[in-house]
Motif scaffolding. Structure first.
Motif, PDB file in Angstrom:
ATOM      1  N   LEU A   1       0.829  -1.209   0.000  1.00  0.00           N
ATOM      2  CA  LEU A   1       0.000   0.000   0.000  1.00  0.00           C
ATOM      3  C   LEU A   1       0.868   1.265   0.000  1.00  0.00           C
ATOM      4  O   LEU A   1       0.544   2.251  -0.664  1.00  0.00           O
ATOM      5  CB  LEU A   1      -0.952  -0.005   1.199  1.00  0.00           C
ATOM      6  CG  LEU A   1      -1.997  -1.119   1.194  1.00  0.00           C
ATOM      7  CD1 LEU A   1      -2.770  -1.130   2.495  1.00  0.00           C
ATOM      8  CD2 LEU A   1      -2.927  -0.986  -0.006  1.00  0.00           C
ATOM      9  N   GLU A   2       1.967   1.227   0.725  1.00  0.00           N
ATOM     10  CA  GLU A   2       2.881   2.367   0.768  1.00  0.00           C
ATOM     11  C   GLU A   2       3.497   2.627  -0.615  1.00  0.00           C
ATOM     12  O   GLU A   2       3.621   3.779  -1.039  1.00  0.00           O
ATOM     13  CB  GLU A   2       3.987   2.133   1.793  1.00  0.00           C
ATOM     14  CG  GLU A   2       4.930   3.307   1.949  1.00  0.00           C
ATOM     15  CD  GLU A   2       5.986   3.073   3.007  1.00  0.00           C
ATOM     16  OE1 GLU A   2       7.000   3.800   2.971  1.00  0.00           O
ATOM     17  OE2 GLU A   2       5.823   2.191   3.862  1.00  0.00           O
ATOM     18  N   SER A   3       3.849   1.564  -1.324  1.00  0.00           N
ATOM     19  CA  SER A   3       4.397   1.731  -2.676  1.00  0.00           C
ATOM     20  C   SER A   3       3.384   2.404  -3.595  1.00  0.00           C
ATOM     21  O   SER A   3       3.734   3.295  -4.375  1.00  0.00           O
ATOM     22  CB  SER A   3       4.810   0.375  -3.261  1.00  0.00           C
ATOM     23  OG  SER A   3       5.909  -0.143  -2.561  1.00  0.00           O
ATOM     24  N   ALA A   4       2.123   1.997  -3.494  1.00  0.00           N
ATOM     25  CA  ALA A   4       1.069   2.619  -4.305  1.00  0.00           C
ATOM     26  C   ALA A   4       0.936   4.097  -3.949  1.00  0.00           C
ATOM     27  O   ALA A   4       0.820   4.961  -4.833  1.00  0.00           O
ATOM     28  CB  ALA A   4      -0.256   1.893  -4.100  1.00  0.00           C
ATOM     29  N   GLN A   5       0.977   4.397  -2.659  1.00  0.00           N
ATOM     30  CA  GLN A   5       0.853   5.778  -2.202  1.00  0.00           C
ATOM     31  C   GLN A   5       2.028   6.625  -2.691  1.00  0.00           C
ATOM     32  O   GLN A   5       1.851   7.759  -3.144  1.00  0.00           O
ATOM     33  CB  GLN A   5       0.763   5.820  -0.692  1.00  0.00           C
ATOM     34  CG  GLN A   5       0.583   7.211  -0.138  1.00  0.00           C
ATOM     35  CD  GLN A   5       0.514   7.240   1.374  1.00  0.00           C
ATOM     36  OE1 GLN A   5       0.998   6.330   2.031  1.00  0.00           O
ATOM     37  NE2 GLN A   5      -0.085   8.267   1.906  1.00  0.00           N
ATOM     38  N   GLU A   6       3.246   6.088  -2.610  1.00  0.00           N
ATOM     39  CA  GLU A   6       4.432   6.824  -3.052  1.00  0.00           C
ATOM     40  C   GLU A   6       4.384   7.155  -4.542  1.00  0.00           C
ATOM     41  O   GLU A   6       4.943   8.157  -4.973  1.00  0.00           O
ATOM     42  CB  GLU A   6       5.696   6.034  -2.726  1.00  0.00           C
ATOM     43  CG  GLU A   6       6.024   6.036  -1.250  1.00  0.00           C
ATOM     44  CD  GLU A   6       7.208   5.144  -0.900  1.00  0.00           C
ATOM     45  OE1 GLU A   6       7.737   4.447  -1.792  1.00  0.00           O
ATOM     46  OE2 GLU A   6       7.588   5.138   0.275  1.00  0.00           O
ATOM     47  N   LEU A   7       3.700   6.313  -5.317  1.00  0.00           N
ATOM     48  CA  LEU A   7       3.552   6.577  -6.750  1.00  0.00           C
ATOM     49  C   LEU A   7       2.371   7.508  -7.035  1.00  0.00           C
ATOM     50  O   LEU A   7       2.112   7.851  -8.184  1.00  0.00           O
ATOM     51  CB  LEU A   7       3.374   5.264  -7.515  1.00  0.00           C
ATOM     52  CG  LEU A   7       4.602   4.365  -7.582  1.00  0.00           C
ATOM     53  CD1 LEU A   7       4.244   3.013  -8.184  1.00  0.00           C
ATOM     54  CD2 LEU A   7       5.715   5.033  -8.378  1.00  0.00           C
ATOM     55  N   GLY A   8       1.646   7.894  -5.993  1.00  0.00           N
ATOM     56  CA  GLY A   8       0.504   8.785  -6.150  1.00  0.00           C
ATOM     57  C   GLY A   8      -0.703   8.111  -6.771  1.00  0.00           C
ATOM     58  O   GLY A   8      -1.541   8.771  -7.386  1.00  0.00           O
ATOM     59  N   LEU A   9      -0.826   6.791  -6.601  1.00  0.00           N
ATOM     60  CA  LEU A   9      -1.920   6.044  -7.216  1.00  0.00           C
ATOM     61  C   LEU A   9      -3.142   6.009  -6.300  1.00  0.00           C
ATOM     62  O   LEU A   9      -3.022   5.860  -5.092  1.00  0.00           O
ATOM     63  CB  LEU A   9      -1.472   4.613  -7.509  1.00  0.00           C
ATOM     64  CG  LEU A   9      -0.290   4.506  -8.466  1.00  0.00           C
ATOM     65  CD1 LEU A   9       0.214   3.079  -8.508  1.00  0.00           C
ATOM     66  CD2 LEU A   9      -0.694   4.989  -9.842  1.00  0.00           C
ATOM     67  N   GLU A  10      -4.299   6.121  -6.905  1.00  0.00           N
ATOM     68  CA  GLU A  10      -5.556   6.046  -6.156  1.00  0.00           C
ATOM     69  C   GLU A  10      -5.976   4.581  -6.028  1.00  0.00           C
ATOM     70  O   GLU A  10      -6.017   3.848  -7.024  1.00  0.00           O
ATOM     71  CB  GLU A  10      -6.649   6.820  -6.882  1.00  0.00           C
ATOM     72  CG  GLU A  10      -7.989   6.746  -6.195  1.00  0.00           C
ATOM     73  CD  GLU A  10      -9.097   7.433  -6.974  1.00  0.00           C
ATOM     74  OE1 GLU A  10     -10.264   7.302  -6.545  1.00  0.00           O
ATOM     75  OE2 GLU A  10      -8.819   8.068  -8.017  1.00  0.00           O
ATOM     76  N   ILE A  11      -6.283   4.159  -4.807  1.00  0.00           N
ATOM     77  CA  ILE A  11      -6.760   2.794  -4.578  1.00  0.00           C
ATOM     78  C   ILE A  11      -8.269   2.790  -4.790  1.00  0.00           C
ATOM     79  O   ILE A  11      -8.999   3.510  -4.121  1.00  0.00           O
ATOM     80  CB  ILE A  11      -6.404   2.318  -3.162  1.00  0.00           C
ATOM     81  CG1 ILE A  11      -4.878   2.275  -3.002  1.00  0.00           C
ATOM     82  CG2 ILE A  11      -7.039   0.945  -2.882  1.00  0.00           C
ATOM     83  CD1 ILE A  11      -4.405   2.010  -1.585  1.00  0.00           C
ATOM     84  N   ILE A  12      -8.708   1.989  -5.729  1.00  0.00           N
ATOM     85  CA  ILE A  12     -10.135   1.869  -6.026  1.00  0.00           C
ATOM     86  C   ILE A  12     -10.762   0.779  -5.161  1.00  0.00           C
ATOM     87  O   ILE A  12     -11.864   0.929  -4.649  1.00  0.00           O
ATOM     88  CB  ILE A  12     -10.360   1.549  -7.519  1.00  0.00           C
ATOM     89  CG1 ILE A  12      -9.857   2.704  -8.372  1.00  0.00           C
ATOM     90  CG2 ILE A  12     -11.826   1.253  -7.798  1.00  0.00           C
ATOM     91  CD1 ILE A  12      -9.860   2.414  -9.860  1.00  0.00           C
ATOM     92  N   SER A  13     -10.033  -0.325  -4.993  1.00  0.00           N
ATOM     93  CA  SER A  13     -10.594  -1.460  -4.278  1.00  0.00           C
ATOM     94  C   SER A  13      -9.483  -2.316  -3.680  1.00  0.00           C
ATOM     95  O   SER A  13      -8.413  -2.446  -4.281  1.00  0.00           O
ATOM     96  CB  SER A  13     -11.422  -2.313  -5.254  1.00  0.00           C
ATOM     97  OG  SER A  13     -11.828  -3.525  -4.666  1.00  0.00           O
ATOM     98  N   LEU A  14      -9.762  -2.896  -2.522  1.00  0.00           N
ATOM     99  CA  LEU A  14      -8.869  -3.865  -1.885  1.00  0.00           C
ATOM    100  C   LEU A  14      -9.749  -4.980  -1.349  1.00  0.00           C
ATOM    101  O   LEU A  14     -10.673  -4.726  -0.578  1.00  0.00           O
ATOM    102  CB  LEU A  14      -8.072  -3.218  -0.746  1.00  0.00           C
ATOM    103  CG  LEU A  14      -7.179  -4.157   0.079  1.00  0.00           C
ATOM    104  CD1 LEU A  14      -6.067  -4.739  -0.779  1.00  0.00           C
ATOM    105  CD2 LEU A  14      -6.601  -3.421   1.273  1.00  0.00           C
TER     106      LEU A  14
END
Length: 100
Positions: free
Chosen positions: A80-93
C-alpha cells in the motif's frame, strides 16, 4: 500447568501491559498467507513490478490490478505504501483465503 513452548523453546504467548496497567495476552501463531486483490486507478508499466513484492500485475480498462499472496500485515502495508508513493488512487482492496 506448564505453558506450551514452540520448537525453539519460546512461549507462543507474549504478556503485554496496556497504558492503564491491564495485562493482555497476545497469541503469536503462524498465519497462512492471505490472497489480496488491489485495484489502482491508471495503468502501471511492468517496470514497477519490483515495487509490489511478489504481486502479479495486470491491466484492465484503465486500471492496474495487483493480486497475490501477502505474508502478513507488514507486507500488505509495504504494498500500500508503494502505491501511495507513486501517487496512485486505490479503487478497491479485497482478500480471499490463499492457503495452499
Amino acid at each position: 500447568m506448564a505453558e506450551p513452548t514452540s520448537p525453539g523453546g519460546e512461549s507462543p504467548r507474549t504478556k503485554l501491559t496496556d497504558d492503564a496497567g491491564s495485562d493482555a495476552v497476545m497469541m503469536r501463531a503462524h498465519t497462512p498467507p492471505i490472497g489480496y486483490r488491489l485495484i489502482l486507478r491508471g495503468e502501471l508499466g511492468d517496470q514497477y513490478a519490483s515495487l509490489f513484492d511478489g504481486m502479479h500485475i495486470t491491466r484492465e480498462s484503465g486500471t492496474t490490478v495487483l493480486s497475490g499472496r501477502v505474508r502478513d500485515q507488514s507486507h500488505l502495508a509495504g504494498i500500500l505504501e508503494s502505491a501511495q508513493e507513486l501517487g496512485l488512487e486505490i479503487i478497491s482492496l479485497s482478500q480471499w483465503d490463499a492457503e495452499p
